[in-house]
Design an enzyme around this catalytic site. Structure first.
Site, PDB file in Angstrom:
ATOM      1  N   ASP A  45     -26.414  -9.952 -35.553  1.00  0.00           N
ATOM      2  CA  ASP A  45     -26.183  -9.557 -36.454  1.00  0.00           C
ATOM      3  C   ASP A  45     -27.155  -8.781 -37.378  1.00  0.00           C
ATOM      4  OD1 ASP A  45     -25.238  -8.801 -39.449  1.00  0.00           O
ATOM      5  OD2 ASP A  45     -23.450 -10.478 -39.067  1.00  0.00           O
ATOM      6  N   THR A  81     -20.388  -5.959 -41.450  1.00  0.00           N
ATOM      7  CA  THR A  81     -19.963  -6.785 -40.591  1.00  0.00           C
ATOM      8  C   THR A  81     -18.781  -6.957 -39.858  1.00  0.00           C
ATOM      9  OG1 THR A  81     -21.944  -8.209 -41.182  1.00  0.00           O
ATOM     10  CG2 THR A  81     -20.487  -9.354 -39.585  1.00  0.00           C
ATOM     11  N   ASP A 200     -29.737 -10.360 -39.631  1.00  0.00           N
ATOM     12  CA  ASP A 200     -28.994  -9.706 -41.039  1.00  0.00           C
ATOM     13  C   ASP A 200     -29.421 -10.749 -41.987  1.00  0.00           C
ATOM     14  OD1 ASP A 200     -26.645  -8.083 -41.936  1.00  0.00           O
ATOM     15  OD2 ASP A 200     -26.203 -10.085 -42.653  1.00  0.00           O
ATOM     16  N   HIS A 204     -31.492  -9.045 -45.118  1.00  0.00           N
ATOM     17  CA  HIS A 204     -30.875  -9.046 -46.740  1.00  0.00           C
ATOM     18  C   HIS A 204     -32.046  -9.452 -47.513  1.00  0.00           C
ATOM     19  CE1 HIS A 204     -27.030  -7.084 -46.168  1.00  0.00           C
ATOM     20  NE2 HIS A 204     -26.600  -8.316 -45.209  1.00  0.00           N
ATOM     21  N   ASP A 247     -23.801  -5.221 -34.995  1.00  0.00           N
ATOM     22  CA  ASP A 247     -22.818  -4.651 -35.742  1.00  0.00           C
ATOM     23  C   ASP A 247     -23.347  -3.329 -36.586  1.00  0.00           C
ATOM     24  OD1 ASP A 247     -24.108  -6.368 -36.867  1.00  0.00           O
ATOM     25  OD2 ASP A 247     -22.488  -7.345 -38.152  1.00  0.00           O
ATOM     26  N   HIS A 248     -24.676  -3.417 -37.150  1.00  0.00           N
ATOM     27  CA  HIS A 248     -25.324  -2.437 -37.874  1.00  0.00           C
ATOM     28  C   HIS A 248     -26.622  -2.681 -37.903  1.00  0.00           C
ATOM     29  CE1 HIS A 248     -25.478  -5.498 -40.674  1.00  0.00           C
ATOM     30  NE2 HIS A 248     -24.321  -6.191 -40.386  1.00  0.00           N
ATOM     31  N   HIS A 348     -26.920  -2.861 -46.081  1.00  0.00           N
ATOM     32  CA  HIS A 348     -26.148  -1.892 -45.131  1.00  0.00           C
ATOM     33  C   HIS A 348     -24.629  -1.829 -45.409  1.00  0.00           C
ATOM     34  CE1 HIS A 348     -23.972  -5.582 -43.463  1.00  0.00           C
ATOM     35  NE2 HIS A 348     -24.972  -6.058 -43.702  1.00  0.00           N
TER      36      HIS A 348
HETATM   37 ZN    ZN Z   1     -23.538  -7.951 -40.132  1.00  0.00          ZN
END
Ligand code: ZN
Ligand code: NAG
Ligand code: NAG
Ligand code: NAG
Ligand code: NAG
Ligand code: NAG
Ligand code: NAG
Ligand code: NAG
Length: 483
Positions: A45, A81, A200, A204, A247-248, A348
């Site tokens: 992630d 996500t 991820d 963050h 995912d990103h 994101h």
């Molecule tokens: Zn994600």
């Protein structure tokens, strides 16, 4: 040197060579059949495309050298996500698969969906689409999912054949152990899905520009190394097609770049369904114009759209769960209701055209080329690629197999079952390159060679072997002569 003294010997040799050729043609053709191919799809992630170059990532680079790498993957809007993980397993845009955000409200169902509260288990939110694990099972194969988003939700009355209930405390090693167990079981899975929450989470908290992200990325590289080692120990490394994606990406935010909704809007005039960086705004009865006017020119780094004005390129409009007004922040800007709301240093969800929102894509295995780099793809193209590898029919989707065909070591060959073109979702030309010409030519050629060999062999046998094989001659020649 070939001993040509006896014509009989030479004929036998030629026949032997012909038989070998025939057998080889058949076996090569049959091995092209992707039906035997297994796939493991891994998502780390929030692994941004350029994290690969931030610190040494020897395991990622090992996969790139011995497999394929796509540099720029355009994911789907919004770059969150749940929407993107559902796209990876359906090939659909958010407006089509229905998971339009991590936090949603469906006015028809009069129900909410919230990742924040882990209130995501309502089947109705997922059933606009059919994820690939179900299609795989309907084709008679098993699937196994280790914490893939949505894989522990009952969708169209089914779960993956094997799955783990979501629990973020379960270690990467334990998830890998399950995947290996399922692939090596008596009735092995053909499709495995493995999910990991980092980088991820740390992205963050720290912000992607933080030097502390270096060790976080190194840790992910070590986890990939662990997965590769376990696959090798289980003798799966050379037979399995491994796809590593995300995912990103992630972008750096700052407390100087905050758009505070309370400064522009009356709290009692709307409901904030989703917050940042794409605010999903549901105005209260009769307050639409007031809310829209107040927000439209509120801040230079906030672009506000009425639902029907949302740009087509986002494919983010035709769904009940997309709210009447959305407000999209510029990259690096955060939308908060007030200054005391949670602020994150990395985020994101922004425009999917931004490079910083893009994930990684690497693959390794018998189906893939080696040491091959491709410039760009759409994340919707993964789904038809997975269906091709598994040899299952692709349901209507928004991707294109032909766009990613060059990643494969041999072109798409299997007689892919034709999908009815329901809503024109599959582009023209999509099916043409899946035509099974090569496969049929191979099978036909192999079969013809085998038959010719048998005829020549029998004909050769009858006159030449009569003296030495009287019994056999009696048995096989009689019916042949009578026929
Ligand atoms: Zn994600
Ligand atoms: C929607 O659900 C809420 C409770 O969650 C209820 O109070 C409300 O009356 C429902 N609205 C409609 C139109 O059914
Ligand atoms: C989640 O996993 C952890 C670690 O394996 C375990 O201790 C915990 O009991 C699990 N929680 C639930 C709700 O199953
Ligand atoms: C924010 O808005 C200002 C003023 O229009 C603009 O100069 C700046 O480029 C914007 N920031 C981003 C990240 O687009
Ligand atoms: C600030 O916003 C949060 C939600 O984003 C809300 O829970 C809180 O009540 C708000 N505080 C004030 C003082 O309005
Ligand atoms: C991989 O490809 C690159 C460039 O295409 C080339 O320079 C390199 O030598 C290749 N490596 C291997 C191991 O084949
Ligand atoms: C991604 O999809 C768009 C729209 O279908 C298409 O125009 C574009 O060429 C695709 N990009 C790649 C790299 O295949
Ligand atoms: C995406 O695919 C779905 C299903 O085939 C289709 O209904 C939809 O029109 C497609 N979207 C676009 C923009 O082609």
């Amino acid at each position: 040197m070939l001993n040509c003294s006896s014509p009989l010997k030479m004929t036998s040799r030629l026949l032997w060579v012909a038989f070998k050729l025939a057998a080889l043609t058949l076996s090569v053709t049959l091995s092209l059949q992707p039906e035997q191919q297994k796939v493991l799809l891994v998502s780390f992630d929030g692994f941004r495309w350029d994290y690969l170059y931030r610190v040494p990532t020897p395991h990622f680079h090992y996969v790139m050298k011995s497999g394929v790498h796509v540099k720029q993957v355009t994911n789907i809007f919004i770059t969150k996500t749940y929407p993107n993980h559902y796209t990876l397993v359906t090939g659909l845009f958010a407006e089509n698969h229905g998971i339009v955000a991590n936090d949603m409200f469906d006015p028809i169902l009069n129900k909410s969906f919230s990742l924040e509260d882990m209130n995501i288990y309502d089947s109705e939110f997922w059933e606009d689409a059919i994820p690939i694990w179900i299609t795989n099972q309907r084709a008679g194969r098993a699937s196994g999912a280790a914490m893939w988003p949505g894989s522990d939700v009952k969708i169209h009355e089914s779960f993956p054949t094997h799955y783990m209930l979501y629990n973020e405390s379960v270690s990467f090693e334990d998830r890998v152990a399950k995947i290996i167990e399922w692939f090596t079981a008596k009735e092995p899975i053909h499709l495995g899905l493995l999910y990991w929450e980092d980088p991820d989470d740390m992205g963050h908290r720290l912000g992607p520009d933080s030097p502390l992200m270096g060790p976080v990325i190194s840790d992910i590289d070590n986890k990939l190394g662990y997965l590769i080692q376990r696959l090798k120990e289980a003798k799966l490394w050379d037979t399995l097609n491994l796809i590593i994606t995300s995912d990103h990406g992630m972008t750096q935010c700052s407390e100087e770049k905050v758009i505070e909704l309370d400064q522009y809007l009356d709290k009692d005039h709307y409901i904030l369904i989703d917050q940042s960086p794409v605010a999903a705004i549901l105005p209260k009865e009769g307050k639409f114009d007031e809310v829209y006017e107040a927000l439209a020119h509120a801040h230079p780094n906030l672009t506000v759209y009425k639902k029907e004005e949302i740009p087509e390129r986002w494919h983010y409009k035709y769904n009940n769960r997309i709210q009447p007004i959305i407000a999209v922040a510029d990259e690096g800007w955060s939308i908060l209701q007030n200054k005391s709301a949670d602020f994150m240093l990395g985020n994101h969800g922004y425009d999917n055209a931004l490079a910083e929102m893009h994930p990684i894509f690497l693959a390794h295995g018998p189906a893939f080329r080696k040491n091959f780099t491709k410039a760009a793809m759409n994340s919707t193209d993964l789904y038809p690629l997975l269906c091709h590898l598994l040899g299952i029919p692709a349901l209507p989707h928004n991707g294109s197999l032909s766009s990613v065909q060059d990643l494969l070591s041999s072109p798409a060959t299997r007689p892919a079952p034709h999908t009815p073109r329901l809503h024109g979702g599959v582009r023209p030309g999509e099916h043409e390159q899946e035509e099974p010409y090569a496969y049929f030519i191979g099978v036909s050629l192999g079969s013809i060679l085998v038959v010719v060999f048998l005829i020549v062999f029998v004909k050769h046998l009858i006159p030449s072997q009569i003296p030495t094989l009287p019994d056999m001659q009696a048995e096989i020649a009689q019916p042949l002569l009578q026929a």
